[in-house]
Design a protein around this motif. Structure first.
Motif, PDB file in Angstrom:
ATOM      1  N   ARG A   1       9.555  23.905 -18.602  1.00 43.08           N
ATOM      2  CA  ARG A   1      10.998  23.870 -18.348  1.00 43.08           C
ATOM      3  C   ARG A   1      11.432  22.501 -17.821  1.00 43.08           C
ATOM      4  NH1 ARG A   1      15.266  23.203 -18.672  1.00 43.08           N
ATOM      5  NH2 ARG A   1      17.124  24.467 -18.263  1.00 43.08           N
ATOM      6  N   ALA A   2      10.583  21.869 -17.019  1.00 41.53           N
ATOM      7  CA  ALA A   2      10.901  20.530 -16.524  1.00 41.53           C
ATOM      8  C   ALA A   2      10.929  19.531 -17.676  1.00 41.53           C
ATOM      9  CB  ALA A   2       9.896  20.101 -15.466  1.00 41.53           C
TER      10      ALA A   2
ATOM     11  N   SER B   1       0.828  -1.215   0.000  1.00 43.05           N
ATOM     12  CA  SER B   1       0.000   0.000   0.000  1.00 43.05           C
ATOM     13  C   SER B   1       0.853   1.252   0.000  1.00 43.05           C
ATOM     14  CB  SER B   1      -0.923  -0.004   1.225  1.00 43.05           C
ATOM     15  OG  SER B   1      -1.766  -1.135   1.232  1.00 43.05           O
ATOM     16  N   LEU B   2       1.972   1.209   0.723  1.00 38.05           N
ATOM     17  CA  LEU B   2       2.882   2.363   0.767  1.00 38.05           C
ATOM     18  C   LEU B   2       3.517   2.629  -0.588  1.00 38.05           C
ATOM     19  CD1 LEU B   2       4.674   4.498   2.178  1.00 38.05           C
ATOM     20  CD2 LEU B   2       6.183   2.627   2.876  1.00 38.05           C
ATOM     21  N   PHE B   3       3.769   1.567  -1.362  1.00 42.72           N
ATOM     22  CA  PHE B   3       4.515   1.697  -2.611  1.00 42.72           C
ATOM     23  C   PHE B   3       3.616   1.824  -3.847  1.00 42.72           C
ATOM     24  CE2 PHE B   3       8.006  -0.942  -0.380  1.00 42.72           C
ATOM     25  CZ  PHE B   3       8.479   0.213   0.245  1.00 42.72           C
ATOM     26  N   VAL B   4       2.313   2.030  -3.671  1.00 47.01           N
ATOM     27  CA  VAL B   4       1.435   2.221  -4.822  1.00 47.01           C
ATOM     28  C   VAL B   4       1.843   3.491  -5.560  1.00 47.01           C
ATOM     29  CG1 VAL B   4      -0.929   2.797  -5.513  1.00 47.01           C
ATOM     30  CG2 VAL B   4      -0.522   0.939  -3.898  1.00 47.01           C
ATOM     31  N   LEU B   5       1.893   3.423  -6.882  1.00 50.01           N
ATOM     32  CA  LEU B   5       2.310   4.556  -7.708  1.00 50.01           C
ATOM     33  C   LEU B   5       1.117   5.142  -8.458  1.00 50.01           C
ATOM     34  CD1 LEU B   5       5.591   2.985  -9.177  1.00 50.01           C
ATOM     35  CD2 LEU B   5       5.437   4.745  -7.414  1.00 50.01           C
ATOM     36  N   PRO B   6       1.114   6.437  -8.725  1.00 49.86           N
ATOM     37  CA  PRO B   6       2.174   7.409  -8.437  1.00 49.86           C
ATOM     38  C   PRO B   6       2.211   7.899  -6.997  1.00 49.86           C
ATOM     39  CG  PRO B   6       0.396   8.490  -9.609  1.00 49.86           C
ATOM     40  CD  PRO B   6       0.049   7.022  -9.573  1.00 49.86           C
ATOM     41  N   GLU B   7       1.123   7.684  -6.215  1.00 47.59           N
ATOM     42  CA  GLU B   7       1.177   8.027  -4.807  1.00 47.59           C
ATOM     43  C   GLU B   7       0.229   7.127  -4.035  1.00 47.59           C
ATOM     44  OE1 GLU B   7      -0.215  11.913  -3.808  1.00 47.59           O
ATOM     45  OE2 GLU B   7      -1.796  11.891  -5.320  1.00 47.59           O
ATOM     46  N   ALA B   8       0.546   6.912  -2.770  1.00 48.43           N
ATOM     47  CA  ALA B   8      -0.261   6.048  -1.926  1.00 48.43           C
ATOM     48  C   ALA B   8      -1.558   6.756  -1.543  1.00 48.43           C
ATOM     49  CB  ALA B   8       0.519   5.655  -0.677  1.00 48.43           C
ATOM     50  N   THR B   9      -2.527   5.978  -1.070  1.00 51.23           N
ATOM     51  CA  THR B   9      -3.813   6.554  -0.683  1.00 51.23           C
ATOM     52  C   THR B   9      -3.652   7.540   0.463  1.00 51.23           C
ATOM     53  OG1 THR B   9      -4.927   4.504  -1.350  1.00 51.23           O
ATOM     54  CG2 THR B   9      -6.154   6.015   0.066  1.00 51.23           C
ATOM     55  N   TYR B  10      -2.814   7.203   1.430  1.00 46.65           N
ATOM     56  CA  TYR B  10      -2.589   8.063   2.591  1.00 46.65           C
ATOM     57  C   TYR B  10      -1.125   8.480   2.655  1.00 46.65           C
ATOM     58  CZ  TYR B  10      -7.122   6.159   3.975  1.00 46.65           C
ATOM     59  OH  TYR B  10      -8.439   5.791   3.993  1.00 46.65           O
ATOM     60  N   LYS B  11      -0.835   9.380   3.574  1.00 48.00           N
ATOM     61  CA  LYS B  11       0.544   9.831   3.757  1.00 48.00           C
ATOM     62  C   LYS B  11       1.425   8.664   4.169  1.00 48.00           C
ATOM     63  CE  LYS B  11      -0.267  14.253   3.066  1.00 48.00           C
ATOM     64  NZ  LYS B  11       0.298  14.980   1.913  1.00 48.00           N
TER      65      LYS B  11
ATOM     66  N   TYR C   1      11.847  10.785 -15.004  1.00 53.32           N
ATOM     67  CA  TYR C   1      10.996  11.304 -16.082  1.00 53.32           C
ATOM     68  C   TYR C   1       9.648  10.600 -16.081  1.00 53.32           C
ATOM     69  CZ  TYR C   1       9.167  12.096 -20.774  1.00 53.32           C
ATOM     70  OH  TYR C   1       8.352  12.407 -21.838  1.00 53.32           O
ATOM     71  N   ARG C   2       9.640   9.281 -15.913  1.00 48.99           N
ATOM     72  CA  ARG C   2       8.374   8.535 -15.819  1.00 48.99           C
ATOM     73  C   ARG C   2       7.527   9.058 -14.664  1.00 48.99           C
ATOM     74  NH1 ARG C   2       8.479   3.638 -14.125  1.00 48.99           N
ATOM     75  NH2 ARG C   2       6.809   2.702 -15.327  1.00 48.99           N
ATOM     76  N   HIS C   3       8.195   9.270 -13.523  1.00 47.86           N
ATOM     77  CA  HIS C   3       7.442   9.725 -12.348  1.00 47.86           C
ATOM     78  C   HIS C   3       6.927  11.142 -12.543  1.00 47.86           C
ATOM     79  CE1 HIS C   3       6.014   9.533  -8.309  1.00 47.86           C
ATOM     80  NE2 HIS C   3       6.757  10.546  -7.914  1.00 47.86           N
ATOM     81  N   PHE C   4       7.710  11.991 -13.195  1.00 50.75           N
ATOM     82  CA  PHE C   4       7.242  13.347 -13.491  1.00 50.75           C
ATOM     83  C   PHE C   4       5.974  13.309 -14.336  1.00 50.75           C
ATOM     84  CE2 PHE C   4       7.368  16.465 -17.025  1.00 50.75           C
ATOM     85  CZ  PHE C   4       7.023  17.608 -16.327  1.00 50.75           C
ATOM     86  N   CYS C   5       5.966  12.464 -15.352  1.00 48.64           N
ATOM     87  CA  CYS C   5       4.807  12.409 -16.250  1.00 48.64           C
ATOM     88  C   CYS C   5       3.562  11.853 -15.551  1.00 48.64           C
ATOM     89  CB  CYS C   5       5.141  11.561 -17.481  1.00 48.64           C
ATOM     90  SG  CYS C   5       6.284  12.364 -18.634  1.00 48.64           S
ATOM     91  N   ARG C   6       3.719  10.799 -14.749  1.00 47.66           N
ATOM     92  CA  ARG C   6       2.534  10.206 -14.121  1.00 47.66           C
ATOM     93  C   ARG C   6       2.067  11.032 -12.918  1.00 47.66           C
ATOM     94  NH1 ARG C   6       6.321   5.237 -12.392  1.00 47.66           N
ATOM     95  NH2 ARG C   6       7.182   6.089 -10.460  1.00 47.66           N
ATOM     96  N   ALA C   7       3.001  11.643 -12.169  1.00 45.55           N
ATOM     97  CA  ALA C   7       2.616  12.406 -10.983  1.00 45.55           C
ATOM     98  C   ALA C   7       1.934  13.721 -11.345  1.00 45.55           C
ATOM     99  CB  ALA C   7       3.844  12.672 -10.114  1.00 45.55           C
ATOM    100  N   TYR C   8       2.340  14.322 -12.453  1.00 49.02           N
ATOM    101  CA  TYR C   8       1.779  15.619 -12.840  1.00 49.02           C
ATOM    102  C   TYR C   8       0.925  15.518 -14.099  1.00 49.02           C
ATOM    103  CZ  TYR C   8       4.971  17.385  -9.347  1.00 49.02           C
ATOM    104  OH  TYR C   8       5.625  17.616  -8.156  1.00 49.02           O
ATOM    105  N   SER C   9       0.429  14.328 -14.375  1.00 49.35           N
ATOM    106  CA  SER C   9      -0.351  14.131 -15.594  1.00 49.35           C
ATOM    107  C   SER C   9      -1.592  15.024 -15.685  1.00 49.35           C
ATOM    108  CB  SER C   9      -0.759  12.658 -15.732  1.00 49.35           C
ATOM    109  OG  SER C   9      -1.542  12.242 -14.633  1.00 49.35           O
ATOM    110  N   PRO C  10      -2.325  15.324 -14.591  1.00 47.34           N
ATOM    111  CA  PRO C  10      -3.473  16.228 -14.755  1.00 47.34           C
ATOM    112  C   PRO C  10      -3.080  17.596 -15.273  1.00 47.34           C
ATOM    113  CG  PRO C  10      -3.547  15.096 -12.629  1.00 47.34           C
ATOM    114  CD  PRO C  10      -2.195  14.847 -13.203  1.00 47.34           C
ATOM    115  N   TYR C  11      -1.946  18.095 -14.814  1.00 46.30           N
ATOM    116  CA  TYR C  11      -1.487  19.414 -15.264  1.00 46.30           C
ATOM    117  C   TYR C  11      -0.893  19.339 -16.659  1.00 46.30           C
ATOM    118  CZ  TYR C  11      -1.759  19.878 -10.203  1.00 46.30           C
ATOM    119  OH  TYR C  11      -2.187  19.844  -8.900  1.00 46.30           O
ATOM    120  N   LEU C  12      -0.158  18.277 -16.936  1.00 48.34           N
ATOM    121  CA  LEU C  12       0.405  18.121 -18.282  1.00 48.34           C
ATOM    122  C   LEU C  12      -0.703  17.979 -19.313  1.00 48.34           C
ATOM    123  CD1 LEU C  12       3.315  15.634 -17.505  1.00 48.34           C
ATOM    124  CD2 LEU C  12       3.440  18.113 -17.737  1.00 48.34           C
TER     125      LEU C  12
END
Length: 877
Positions: free
Chosen positions: A777-778, A404-414, A828-839
């Protein structure tokens, strides 16, 4: 009748409030609800008849309280659901000694409770409370098996959720949750559903499979184990949530759901059918409400209008142990155990201690032989090991919580929740959980060089350090001493450096140094830093040519001189240094470096000193930053040099500089790609790269830009709503309704927007531009690091080579440049999946400007960049 404590006089003693033994009265409704919720605290099978009798005795007028108890139990204690179904089944029978139910005109008490329970389920569904809805479906499925609910109405309920998968443009999050509702309901009630109609069961399974086939590209972007050369979505050591549900359904269907009885407790299985003449309950038809799309009303023709919604991806859970040790997620029994444990972890996030206790006690709610008996259990009380089960509870819990902690791009909780939960589990049973923790650490460490995602590796290092801090930093570091012979940038060596850095933050340098063996403290090991974290004032040495100038600035700052006096002195220094400087010296850069490092030096004693210094001399910093991008780059560089021994402080100071608008997020992003660490050695000759520390800086800058836009958007929405309400009130008070319904052309001109709204809209527009620039720029920075077609930097051959299957199988011989390129691809993969709504909001402009150069290219690196980008913005399925 009053159930409150009576007072016999008006004077109340202090004991009335302070005596912990004073009696607390409960109403009968509260008592019966509590009895239902606490079902099974000792022996559930023995308690069910007693609770059923208690409910019957107090049923008159208490049906809402009884059904509320069932709702709370079902949705907050899901491991009890089969037993709640058993209890409700008993309540469908007439009371002992009576020929038929007479509770309410011939309607059984169980039916009354179920009718009221359905109202709560409908409320959960209307609010799209997916977890509560799914657990209620579990309850209905068990009741269908107990012949309380009709088979056809249960199928119709499941079909309502299957229909969501066919909705046009359905989001993955909505489809995933609806698919799990249908899949898990079918797992429990599939036996009777298939006996009624084989076609209905096949239709549900096929619908889920068809949807899953459309998510293959998205799955590759969130897999915890990365194989760039592999096109297959299947991983041996990670499982996707919806995909495993489909595999289980196929297995159950092949056996006509005979394995269901071996997967879920069915305490009601031996009960006789409903009384003669009693018809099963018909579940009303439902329609799953659509998703709510909120608009902020800024500009109706742009894609930025919609509130940015977190992108939802397929859920992958990493596996650490073999199927003989922990439940196999693609087996019916294994899936049932895993899904139940995941529900407990999610529900009890509000109380990690209670969650840990329930996880340790979970075997009492499973079928006998599911888990190995606890140490010390008498032999006569140990159940026979069940075939294909007999798993280790502690290893299972570690795999579930870490997964659960390692779910990508982010876990359900902190992350701190999962880390704290593991700590609580260890405290409850240190002798059994401790070895499971050690095995988990070793398995994760071994997978670092086998493609473990860089973000998962970062979370692993964070968890490792915090867990060690909770247990005296005791770890067998000597096991890893041989890995010092690996190349410097090898993931295992990078992990050791990162973990030790985190540990030092949580303790102090000398203590952590004592925990490491000599092999890891050696000069060439590069695990322990050479110096304890602290400032490094470049101009502190008298041999430095600018020592005297820095000391003069320090004296002014320590004396709390006014900002104007400091600026005047800097101008004087600029003249002096310019007259005495030898060679090609950029005097402005020197002055900025001296001023910034001097300011940081007086603020280095504590965080409060730092904040006071920054706030007192904001005018000085703003003046230093007025020289354009070069000036702001000099400020950031001065910060990085001053805190090079404590990289956490670099992130903190950068954040404060952005907060006070000394630098922009775009400046930080640009500086990271041009002046960041790149690799741990600080080499400047090798190809550029991004490591975990650089990612921390990038993430801080991008989050700052996105957060500002969100705040500005909310302010504009609030001001616009307030202004619209004011205009509406004015119009309403100035005439009747008919006067308002005139043609737009006949209306008088609308009053101009308020000054506050105009200012807010301008700020929002400016911040949106800043957000777009930071993201662009990123993206350009990653392309410059990875793509050989970039013109601003020389080609990076390693970025191309590490993508091939041949190179991957030869990774034992990779150089530092190879591993740098591999890590940069990961970020780069993490940048794309973590910020995909903005991209996705800026996909047209960003893609056109940054990726147009790759049109027609056959280079593997260019193709990989475009592929990852297209998946993140939803253009590749």
């Amino acid at each position: 009748m009053s159930y409150e404590r009576p007072y016999y006089n008006k004077r109340r003693n202090r004991d009335d409030f302070d005596n912990p033994r004073r009696e607390v009265y409960e109403t009968p409704e509260q008592k019966i609800r509590t009895a239902i919720i606490r079902l099974g605290e000792v022996d559930v099978l023995q308690e069910i008849p007693r609770v059923a009798k208690q409910i019957r005795e107090q049923a008159e007028g208490s049906v809402p309280a009884i059904s509320e108890g069932f709702r709370i139990g079902v949705t907050e204690e899901p491991y009890k659901i089969p037993y709640y179904a058993h209890l409700l089944r008993l309540l469908h029978d007439p009371p002992e000694g009576e020929a038929e139910a007479s509770s309410s005109g011939g309607t059984s008490l169980g039916k009354q409770i179920l009718e009221d329970f359905w109202k709560g389920f409908q409320a959960f569904l209307d609010k799209l409370s997916w977890r509560e809805t799914r657990l209620c479906i579990h309850f209905f499925a068990h009741l269908t098996m107990a012949k309380v609910i009709s088979v056809q109405s249960m199928f119709n309920l499941l079909q309502s959720f299957v229909a969501v998968l066919d909705e046009f443009g359905v989001s993955h999050g909505r489809a995933k949750r609806a698919g799990l509702c249908a899949a898990q309901g079918l797992m429990i009630a599939g036996k009777v559903l298939k006996e009624d109609s084989v076609t209905n069961v096949i239709d549900i399974i096929n619908a889920i499979q068809i949807y899953i086939e459309t998510t293959s590209a998205a799955k590759r972007l969130v897999q915890p184990i990365v194989h760039y050369h592999a096109e297959s979505d299947t991983l041996e050591n990670a499982d996707e949530l919806l995909e495993t549900a489909l595999a289980v359904l196929k297995t159950l269907n092949a056996s006509d759901f005979a394995e269901t009885a071996n997967s879920y407790p069915q305490p009601y299985a031996d009960l006789p059918g409903l009384p003669e003449g009693a018809a099963p309950f018909e579940l009303p038809s439902v329609l799953v409400p659509p998703e709510i799309i909120e608009l902020d009303g800024l500009a109706a023709d742009t894609s930025e209008d919609a509130q940015v919604k977190k992108e939802e991806w397929p859920e992958y859970y990493i596996r650490l142990f073999d199927n003989e040790v922990t439940p196999d997620p693609v087996s019916p029994a294994g899936y049932a155990v895993r899904s139940a444990l995941l529900d407990i972890v999610e529900i009890f996030e509000v109380n990690r201690k209670e969650c840990a206790r329930l996880l340790i006690e979970y075997p009492k709610w499973t079928l006998p032989g599911t888990f190995k008996p606890r140490p010390g259990t008498p032999a006569e009380l140990q159940p026979e090991p069940a075939p294909g089960k007999n798993w280790q509870l502690e290893s299972t819990l570690m795999e579930i919580v870490l997964g659960s902690l390692f779910v990508l791009p982010e876990a359900t909780y902190k992350a701190i929740y999962y880390i704290g939960l593991i700590t609580e589990i260890c405290k409850l049973s240190p002798s059994t959980v401790g070895p499971a923790v050690g095995k988990s650490i070793r398995r994760l460490y071994a997978s670092l060089a086998d493609g473990l995602d860089v973000e998962v590796a970062r979370r692993f290092a964070e968890w490792f350090a915090i867990h060690m801090s909770n247990f005296g930093f005791q770890w067998v570091w000597k096991e890893w001493v041989p890995d010092v012979s690996l190349t410097h940038q090898h993931p295992k060596r990078a992990f050791m450096r990162r973990a030790v850095e985190f540990e030092i933050r949580l303790a102090y340098f000398e203590r952590i140094a004592k925990t490491l063996p000599e092999g890891l403290q050696a000069e060439g090991a590069h695990v322990l830093p050479e110096h304890a974290p602290g400032p490094d004032f470049e101009y502190d040495e008298p041999s430095n040519p600018y020592h005297n100038a820095a000391q003069s600035v320090l004296n002014l700052l320590k004396g709390r001189a006014k900002a104007d006096d400091v600026l005047a002195h800097l101008e004087t220094l600029k003249t002096t240094i310019g007259e005495t400087a030898e060679g090609d010296v950029n005097v402005d850069s020197v002055i900025r470096s001296v001023a910034v490092q001097s300011l940081l030096n007086i603020g280095s004693r504590s965080f409060s000193h730092f904040l006071n210094a920054i706030e007192r001399y904001l005018a000085v910093l703003r003046s230093l930053s007025t020289g354009g991008i070069d000036a702001r780059t000099d400020i950031l560089t001065a910060v990085s040099l001053f805190w090079k021994r404590n990289r956490q402080m670099i992130s903190i100071v950068f954040d404060k500089l952005m907060q006070y608008q000394i630098v922009d997020p775009t400046d930080v992003v640009a500086w990271t790609f041009t002046n960041g660490v790149g690799n741990e050695r600080g080499d400047t000759e090798g190809p550029s790269a991004i490591n975990a520390h650089d990612w921390d800086l990038l993430k801080g800058a991008l989050d700052k830009a996105n957060g500002r836009v969100l705040v500005a958007r909310k302010r504009v929405s609030a001001l616009r709503k307030e202004e619209d309400d004011t205009r509406a009130r004015v119009k309403a008070s100035g005439g009747d309704v008919a006067s308002m319904e005139v043609d737009a052309e006949a209306k008088p001109d609308e009053p101009p927007e308020s000054a506050a709204l105009t200012t807010a809209v301008k700020a929002f527009t400016s911040l949106t531009t800043q957000q777009k620039n930071a993201l662009a720029r990123a993206l350009d920075g990653f392309i410059a690091c990875l793509a050989p077609l970039s013109s601003d930097r020389r080609a990076n051959p390693y970025a191309r080579e590490v993508l091939t299957e041949k190179a991957w199988h030869n990774r034992a011989n990779w150089t530092d440049d190879d591993w740098n390129a591999w890590e940069t691809w990961g970020w780069y993969r993490h940048f794309c999946r973590a910020y995909s709504p903005y991209l996705r909001s800026y996909s047209t402009t960003l893609g056109t400007v940054s990726l147009k150069k790759f049109e027609g290219s056959t280079d593997p690196a260019a193709l990989q960049i475009v592929k990852i980008w297209n998946v993140s913005i939803g253009e590749e399925s």
